[in-house]
Enzyme design. Structure first.
Site, PDB file in Angstrom:
ATOM      1  N   ASN A 388     105.255-114.473  -5.808  1.00 10.32           N
ATOM      2  CA  ASN A 388     104.503-113.231  -5.707  1.00 10.32           C
ATOM      3  C   ASN A 388     105.365-112.005  -5.987  1.00 10.32           C
ATOM      4  O   ASN A 388     105.307-111.434  -7.072  1.00 10.32           O
ATOM      5  CB  ASN A 388     103.843-113.145  -4.326  1.00 10.32           C
ATOM      6  CG  ASN A 388     102.791-112.058  -4.248  1.00 10.32           C
ATOM      7  OD1 ASN A 388     102.732-111.179  -5.089  1.00 10.32           O
ATOM      8  ND2 ASN A 388     101.957-112.109  -3.232  1.00 10.32           N
ATOM      9  N   ASP A 389     106.218-111.657  -5.045  1.00 11.39           N
ATOM     10  CA  ASP A 389     106.991-110.422  -5.196  1.00 11.39           C
ATOM     11  C   ASP A 389     107.874-110.437  -6.448  1.00 11.39           C
ATOM     12  O   ASP A 389     108.087-109.396  -7.060  1.00 11.39           O
ATOM     13  CB  ASP A 389     107.881-110.199  -3.961  1.00 11.39           C
ATOM     14  CG  ASP A 389     107.035-110.012  -2.709  1.00 11.39           C
ATOM     15  OD1 ASP A 389     105.904-109.500  -2.835  1.00 11.39           O
ATOM     16  OD2 ASP A 389     107.492-110.378  -1.617  1.00 11.39           O
ATOM     17  N   VAL A 390     108.367-111.617  -6.820  1.00 11.79           N
ATOM     18  CA  VAL A 390     109.321-111.692  -7.938  1.00 11.79           C
ATOM     19  C   VAL A 390     108.651-111.509  -9.297  1.00 11.79           C
ATOM     20  O   VAL A 390     109.329-111.471 -10.321  1.00 11.79           O
ATOM     21  CB  VAL A 390     110.116-113.025  -7.928  1.00 11.79           C
ATOM     22  CG1 VAL A 390     110.942-113.128  -6.663  1.00 11.79           C
ATOM     23  CG2 VAL A 390     109.207-114.212  -8.089  1.00 11.79           C
TER      24      VAL A 390
END
Lengths: 463, 106
Positions: A388-390
């Protein structure tokens, strides 16, 4: 037996060299197994040489410890699931920490009996015990968070850093008293406070920062071994501890850089978890496109180049074996498949690589971020599984995002983006993902393992 | 030069060796690196053996402490090396791509 001190010197030097060669072996896949063998040889040599030391008179506790520890260690290591590696490593770090504390106490006893207690030794004992104690309890907390016994949310309360600072000073004060007055109870109090500090230092660190914490504790366990080496005037321990300490420190640095965070801000903690949900979560009202696994299978079938981006979600749903089947069926259909791995994907450095290797994905098609980032613009489908964040483009474009500045995988450049996701919940950093609202992005809701299996089934049907 | 200072020399130089060796490790093997450094950091077993085998710690608390230290370090040594070997073998298998599937998806 009267062996000269030089005999031990040479044996320990040889063991140090084996350890260095062992670590050097990890520079390539071909030499890695041999490297591990070198490290084992070094350890065996170190143990045998130590058993021959003139001050070792009683073998019963040693034998019991090595045999008992060996059985337990091998049993754990052969059974452990690869998805649980971060927890295992954290647990093992705590053992080294506790062992270093015990060695400091035991060394005090044996030197007291010999009357060899000078101030330098007492100082070194204090250092070994403080570092060991912090490593021990810090790793226990990290283990608890990774194993989800403790919540992964950071525990933050007002005055936390002042409390830690005060406790550090008090511990150092007792340490100084121990050194000056050879007052053993001071040593125990100092160790007790250090144990408490280990808890307090890791509790405020959120789940998103776990790769850094695990690396940092790896480093501490090395420094603890070095400090023990100083107390015993043993060059092997000093050298080996320094190697491990450097390793952990470098890994922490790499992880921090991959998250665009400073090590200080990680240590101070408070990042990640539910409460961090920023105003960006308000974007949740925007529409996202949700498609079925069959739609995704259709898109894959009509692609010539696909990049798969695995994240921790893949490990959580144990999807790696289903992904392997997916990879195989795509290969049969002559689709070019590559895997892209962000340095902080997962809960420890290199975690995704091990999971993919376990499910027999050839490592030649698994790429690091810098190697593959310019290929996203030429791929037909980027398939994100549990990351997700990456892959959040806000890290590049949105200056107000907490992720801003973090290097990401350029998934947003792909022609079509599919994201396998359990729900619309924000990622580990608690930040909404701008990628979900891209017009060429579709979400496939559900467990990633189930999704991958459904894709495989759909691809098989279309034969 | 005092023995402590010599030890400091060795420590600082070893840090530089570590720095250079570790930067050479391929990122794909960072998890095995951690597992193996974990096993290696259990070199405190040397101190633990000296404690457990000394006359002063023949009985009582000293004995318990010595035994526990050896035990904990040994769990790490054996566990760390075995788990590293397991992981590295996964990477090794890839050299022969046409190997029969060993493990059904669970």
């Amino acid at each position: 037996m009267t062996l000269s001190p030089d005999f031990f010197g040479i044996s320990y030097l040889a063991a140090s060299i084996f350890f260095i060669l062992g670590l050097k072996g990890l520079s390539s896949h071909r030499t890695a197994l041999r490297g591990n063998l070198f490290a084992m040889l070094g350890m065996a040599l170190a143990i045998v040489a130590t058993l021959l030391q003139p001050e070792v008179h009683h073998y019963i506790y040693i034998a019991a410890g090595i045999i008992g520890g060996g059985i337990v260690g091998i049993a754990i290591a052969t059974k452990i699931e690869m998805t649980a590696m971060p927890q295992l490593v954290a647990a093992f770090h705590s053992f080294v920490g506790l062992s270093a504390v015990l060695v400091a106490i035991g060394t005090y006893f044996s030197h007291q009996a010999n009357g060899h207690l000078d101030k330098v030794l007492l100082f070194e004992l204090s250092a070994g015990s403080i570092i060991g104690a912090i490593t021990f309890t810090g790793s226990l907390v990290a283990f608890g968070k990774l194993q989800e016994i403790l919540g992964s949310n950071p525990l933050v309360f007002p005055g936390q850093h002042y409390l830690n600072l005060a406790l550090t000073l008090v511990a150092l004060g007792f340490g100084a008293n121990f050194m000056m007055a050879n007052h053993f109870p001071s040593f125990l109090i100092m160790t007790g406070i250090s144990l408490l500090l280990g808890f307090l230092l890791v509790l405020p660190i959120g789940g998103a920062d776990m790769p850094v914490v695990v690396s940092m504790l790896n480093s501490y366990s090395g420094w603890a071994a070095s400090a023990t080496g100083f107390t015993l005037a043993n060059n092997l321990l000093i050298t080996t501890g320094a190697l491990v300490g450097a390793s952990g420190a470098i890994l922490s640095y790499i992880m921090c850089k991959a998250m665009n965070r400073s090590i200080i801000s990680v240590i101070l903690g408070g990042f990640g978890g539910e409460h961090a949900a920023s105003p960006h979560a308000s974007a949740a009202g925007k529409p996202v496109k949700s498609v079925s696994a069959e739609d995704l299978a259709f898109a894959l079938e009509n692609s010539s180049k696909v990049i798969i981006v695995p994240g921790y979600g893949m490990a959580v749903s144990q999807a790696q074996h289903a992904i392997k089947e997916l990879f195989q069926i795509m290969k049969e259909k002559n689709i070019d498949v590559k895997f892209a791995i962000h340095p902080v994907a997962g809960r420890m450095p290199g975690h995704m690589n091990v999971l993919l290797a376990e499910s027999e994905i050839p490592h030649e098609i698994v790429f690091e971020m810098d190697e593959i980032n310019n290929e996203f613009s030429t791929c037909d489908v980027a398939f994100v599984i549990g990351a997700n964040d990456v892959v959040n483009p806000a890290a590049k474009s949105d200056k107000t995002s907490p992720l801003y500045g973090m290097p990401i995988l350029d998934v947003y450049k792909a022609r079509n983006i599919f994201i396998s996701k359990r729900s619309m919940k924000a990622g580990y950093a608690g930040v909404d993902n701008a990628l979900f609202y891209y017009p060429n992005c579709s979400l496939v809701f559900g467990d990633s393992k189930v999704t991958c299996e459904a894709i495989v089934a759909a691809l098989k049907d279309s034969h | 030069m005092s023995p402590t200072l010599i030890a400091l020399y060795i420590f600082v130089l070893a840090c530089f060796v570590g720095y250079h060796v570790i930067w050479g490790v391929t990122p794909a093997l960072h998890t095995p690196l951690m597992a193996v450094t974990n096993a290696i950091s259990a070199i405190v077993v040397v101190g633990a053996i000296l404690v457990a085998g000394s006359d002063a710690n023949r009985e009582g608390w000293g004995a318990l402490i010595g035994f526990s230290a050896v035990f904990l370090a040994s769990v790490n040594i054996f566990g760390g090396f075995v788990v590293t070997k397991r992981m590295l073998e996964f990477f090794k298998k890839k050299e022969r791509p046409s190997q029969p599937e060993k493990r059904a998806s669970q």
